[in-house]
Design a protein around this motif. Structure first.
Motif, PDB file in Angstrom:
ATOM      1  N   LEU A 138      34.702  50.404  29.116  1.00 24.76           N
ATOM      2  CA  LEU A 138      33.956  51.478  29.749  1.00 24.76           C
ATOM      3  C   LEU A 138      34.939  52.566  30.164  1.00 24.76           C
ATOM      4  N   TYR A 139      34.722  53.773  29.649  1.00 28.54           N
ATOM      5  CA  TYR A 139      35.599  54.905  29.962  1.00 28.54           C
ATOM      6  C   TYR A 139      34.764  56.080  30.440  1.00 28.54           C
ATOM      7  N   GLN A 140      35.236  56.763  31.477  1.00 26.71           N
ATOM      8  CA  GLN A 140      34.641  58.024  31.900  1.00 26.71           C
ATOM      9  C   GLN A 140      35.500  59.133  31.307  1.00 26.71           C
ATOM     10  N   ASN A 141      35.055  59.673  30.197  1.00 30.79           N
ATOM     11  CA  ASN A 141      35.909  60.522  29.370  1.00 30.79           C
ATOM     12  C   ASN A 141      36.282  61.846  30.027  1.00 30.79           C
ATOM     13  N   SER A 142      35.437  62.361  30.914  1.00 33.95           N
ATOM     14  CA  SER A 142      35.784  63.619  31.570  1.00 33.95           C
ATOM     15  C   SER A 142      37.011  63.454  32.471  1.00 33.95           C
ATOM     16  N   ARG A 143      37.172  62.276  33.057  1.00 31.42           N
ATOM     17  CA  ARG A 143      38.322  62.017  33.925  1.00 31.42           C
ATOM     18  C   ARG A 143      39.466  61.333  33.192  1.00 31.42           C
ATOM     19  N   ASP A 144      39.149  60.699  32.072  1.00 35.49           N
ATOM     20  CA  ASP A 144      40.142  59.926  31.324  1.00 35.49           C
ATOM     21  C   ASP A 144      39.949  60.197  29.837  1.00 35.49           C
ATOM     22  N   PRO A 145      40.222  61.441  29.388  1.00 33.67           N
ATOM     23  CA  PRO A 145      39.905  61.825  28.004  1.00 33.67           C
ATOM     24  C   PRO A 145      40.660  61.033  26.949  1.00 33.67           C
ATOM     25  N   LYS A 146      41.799  60.463  27.289  1.00 37.71           N
ATOM     26  CA  LYS A 146      42.558  59.668  26.323  1.00 37.71           C
ATOM     27  C   LYS A 146      42.234  58.181  26.424  1.00 37.71           C
ATOM     28  N   GLN A 147      41.270  57.849  27.268  1.00 38.25           N
ATOM     29  CA  GLN A 147      40.758  56.477  27.386  1.00 38.25           C
ATOM     30  C   GLN A 147      41.893  55.474  27.639  1.00 38.25           C
ATOM     31  N   LEU A 148      42.628  55.766  28.698  1.00 39.79           N
ATOM     32  CA  LEU A 148      43.774  54.934  29.069  1.00 39.79           C
ATOM     33  C   LEU A 148      43.408  53.807  30.021  1.00 39.79           C
ATOM     34  N   ARG A 149      42.284  53.940  30.739  1.00 34.26           N
ATOM     35  CA  ARG A 149      41.954  52.949  31.756  1.00 34.26           C
ATOM     36  C   ARG A 149      40.524  52.448  31.566  1.00 34.26           C
ATOM     37  N   ASN A 150      40.409  51.215  31.117  1.00 33.00           N
ATOM     38  CA  ASN A 150      39.116  50.566  30.945  1.00 33.00           C
ATOM     39  C   ASN A 150      38.541  50.247  32.330  1.00 33.00           C
ATOM     40  N   GLN A 151      37.407  50.846  32.670  1.00 33.05           N
ATOM     41  CA  GLN A 151      36.832  50.721  34.001  1.00 33.05           C
ATOM     42  C   GLN A 151      35.750  49.644  34.093  1.00 33.05           C
ATOM     43  N   TYR A 152      35.561  48.854  33.041  1.00 34.30           N
ATOM     44  CA  TYR A 152      34.423  47.944  33.044  1.00 34.30           C
ATOM     45  C   TYR A 152      34.489  46.942  34.200  1.00 34.30           C
ATOM     46  N   ASP A 153      35.623  46.321  34.402  1.00 36.90           N
ATOM     47  CA  ASP A 153      35.722  45.306  35.453  1.00 36.90           C
ATOM     48  C   ASP A 153      35.466  45.896  36.834  1.00 36.90           C
ATOM     49  N   ALA A 154      35.821  47.160  37.015  1.00 38.59           N
ATOM     50  CA  ALA A 154      35.663  47.799  38.322  1.00 38.59           C
ATOM     51  C   ALA A 154      34.266  48.379  38.537  1.00 38.59           C
ATOM     52  N   ALA A 155      33.469  48.468  37.474  1.00 42.39           N
ATOM     53  CA  ALA A 155      32.129  49.044  37.596  1.00 42.39           C
ATOM     54  C   ALA A 155      31.222  48.131  38.399  1.00 42.39           C
ATOM     55  N   ASN A 156      30.246  48.729  39.085  1.00 39.34           N
ATOM     56  CA  ASN A 156      29.319  47.898  39.847  1.00 39.34           C
ATOM     57  C   ASN A 156      28.297  47.253  38.915  1.00 39.34           C
TER      58      ASN A 156
END
Length: 497
Positions: free
Chosen positions: A448-466
């Motif tokens: 899961l990436y929020q591309n506007s804040r992480d356009p190069k998709q460096l940090r997978n946010q899936y585990d941190a998502a609610n």
């Protein structure tokens, strides 16, 4: 009863009749569709002629995506306006991909070619069709339904740009290794000849020209005149190039080692070859535009320039290739010029390769089957912002998403990444209008990436998502992968409650 009209009424009636007559006499617009092979959005932005003659003179689509980042699935979606889960074409080779799979499933019986031909258009294809064409067809000179003229490789090694054979309207013609045999230039010459003949011999009949280059697909042989061009150029060193920390990524990538210096050197060499090969594609675009203008057809012709999929060049530790859900692979260029298209405009709405078929059909006044998944982007070409519009689109990679090893030159040569790609599990995913990329792997892993804040998709946010966000995305994805046609378009508008 007095039926006489006053002078003013007669004048008004005369103007009205003249307008109606002109409307009926107006020829439907021509459509030129220029499709490059493996052209990523960043490389497309370097093409001077595309920028000057198409992008600046028309409208560009900033959030344009491909459903499956692989040649044949994308090309079948282009022809039929369907996502891969509805065409069931996920790979470049049989049984679930390539020309062989497409032919066996009967998918060619109803395509944009047949629809436009039924609407009165002359239709022509130049260059690459579907991977492996014409293997398993009734004959080596087989021409699919719906095409008035046909010029596609049926032998030799077209990916090398020399020493290939073309099926030219049912006759096989051989080309050698002379400079004049360079495939991109041959395609350009045949396309411009068709445009001139259309103006001379069929001035009252519109045409649809599908111009499909093999460049910049590897080995990306440059035209001889550009063999020494762009000295010293290297692949862009973005923040994700040879990504130092992939601990947040799924297992298939987390296990990948850092690129070696030798691998980086090869990536740079391949990047330069790809950029060199694009110089001739840029020339092709200029030749087509110049010929349309010289024959008086440019003002009544829509010109689309795009790619079948994106491409990565060392991002995320990956050797040159495609197939992933990363932005480099699924984000593709699209620029359009034509009658009434706003010049220099950009569109931020979420559009996809499945939209071409419905778009061409609307331009041509053709009827599309109810099973078409895509949407027409014609309102955007009129400067409008249609509402509602899709809020999410499907990304996918199937079980058979790999590339077959070429036996005869007609199958796609493997990209360097293909040797690693066999370890990527199949996936489905979403690219959303609020700028998220969500990927669900068959292995049970997620990205899961929020591309506007992480356009190069460096940090997978899936585990941190609610958990609510995860459930929301999973339900939306499930609704899309089980839908088609109007139901799918409705599901794209909002997540299920």
């Amino acid at each position: 009863m007095n039926h006489s009209l006053g002078r003013g009424s007669c004048l008004a009636l005369g103007i009205a009749l003249a307008w109606v007559g002109a409307a009926f006499a107006a020829q439907p617009p021509n459509i030129v569709f220029i499709l490059a092979d493996d052209l990523d959005a960043a490389s497309a932005a370097t093409m001077d002629q595309v920028r000057t003659l198409v992008t600046n003179q028309g409208t560009s689509f900033r959030h344009h995506y491909v459903n499956v980042s692989l040649c044949c699935p994308s090309r079948v979606s282009t022809l039929r306006g369907q996502f891969a889960h509805n065409t069931t074409i996920f790979g470049n080779d049989a049984p679930d991909g390539g020309f062989e799979g497409t032919y066996a499933k009967g998918l060619e019986s109803s395509t944009i070619a047949t629809w436009l031909q039924d609407a009165g258009y002359r239709t022509v294809l130049f260059g690459k069709y579907l991977n492996g064409y014409p293997n398993t067809a009734p004959s080596i000179t087989y021409i699919p339904p719906g095409w008035t003229e046909w010029y596609s490789a049926n032998g030799g090694s077209p990916y090398s740009a020399f020493n290939y054979k073309l099926n030219e309207n049912g006759q096989t013609v051989s080309y050698g290794n002379a400079d004049s045999d360079y495939l991109t230039d041959v395609i350009a010459a045949k396309a411009t000849d068709f445009i001139r003949r259309s103006a001379d011999q069929h001035p009252e009949q519109p045409f649809f020209a599908y111009i499909s280059t093999y460049a910049p697909h590897l080995p990306a042989t440059p035209a001889p005149r550009y063999a020494q061009a762009l000295p010293g150029i290297t692949a862009p060193r973005t923040l994700s190039f040879n990504e130092p920390d992939v601990s947040d990524k799924p297992t298939w990538l987390r296990d990948a080692p850092l690129l070696t210096e030798a691998e980086i050197t090869t990536i740079d060499q391949q990047y330069r070859s790809r950029r060199q090969s694009l110089l001739a594609v840029d020339d092709l675009v200029k030749s087509v535009i110049d010929t349309l203008e010289a024959t008086g057809q440019l003002a009544n012709t829509y010109v689309f320039v795009t790619s079948d999929n994106g491409f990565h060049h060392g991002e995320h530790r990956l050797t040159s290739g495609k197939l992933t859900a990363f932005e480099e692979d699924v984000h593709i260029p699209l620029s359009v010029r034509g009658p009434g298209v706003p010049a220099g405009a950009t569109v931020d709405a979420l559009t996809a390769n499945v939209d071409y078929a419905a778009t061409f059909a609307e331009i041509a006044g053709a009827t599309v089957p109810s099973w078409v998944d895509g949407r027409s982007v014609v309102p955007f070409l009129r400067g409008q912002n249609p509402q509602p519009w899709r809020r999410a689109m499907l990304l996918a990679r199937g079980e058979h998403g790999g590339t077959a090893r070429a036996q005869d030159g007609l199958l796609e040569p493997p990209d360097p990444f293909d040797t690693l790609a066999v370890s990527i599990p199949p996936f489905t995913g979403l690219r959303t209008a609020d700028d998220y990329t969500y990927v669900a792997y068959a292995s049970g892993e997620y990205e899961l990436y929020q591309n506007s804040r992480d356009p190069k998709q460096l940090r997978n946010q899936y585990d941190a998502a609610n958990e609510n966000q995860k459930a929301h995305l999973a339900a939306w994805l499930d609704a899309l992968v089980n839908a088609s046609g109007e139901a799918l378009r409705e599901a794209e508008l909002r997540p299920p409650k």
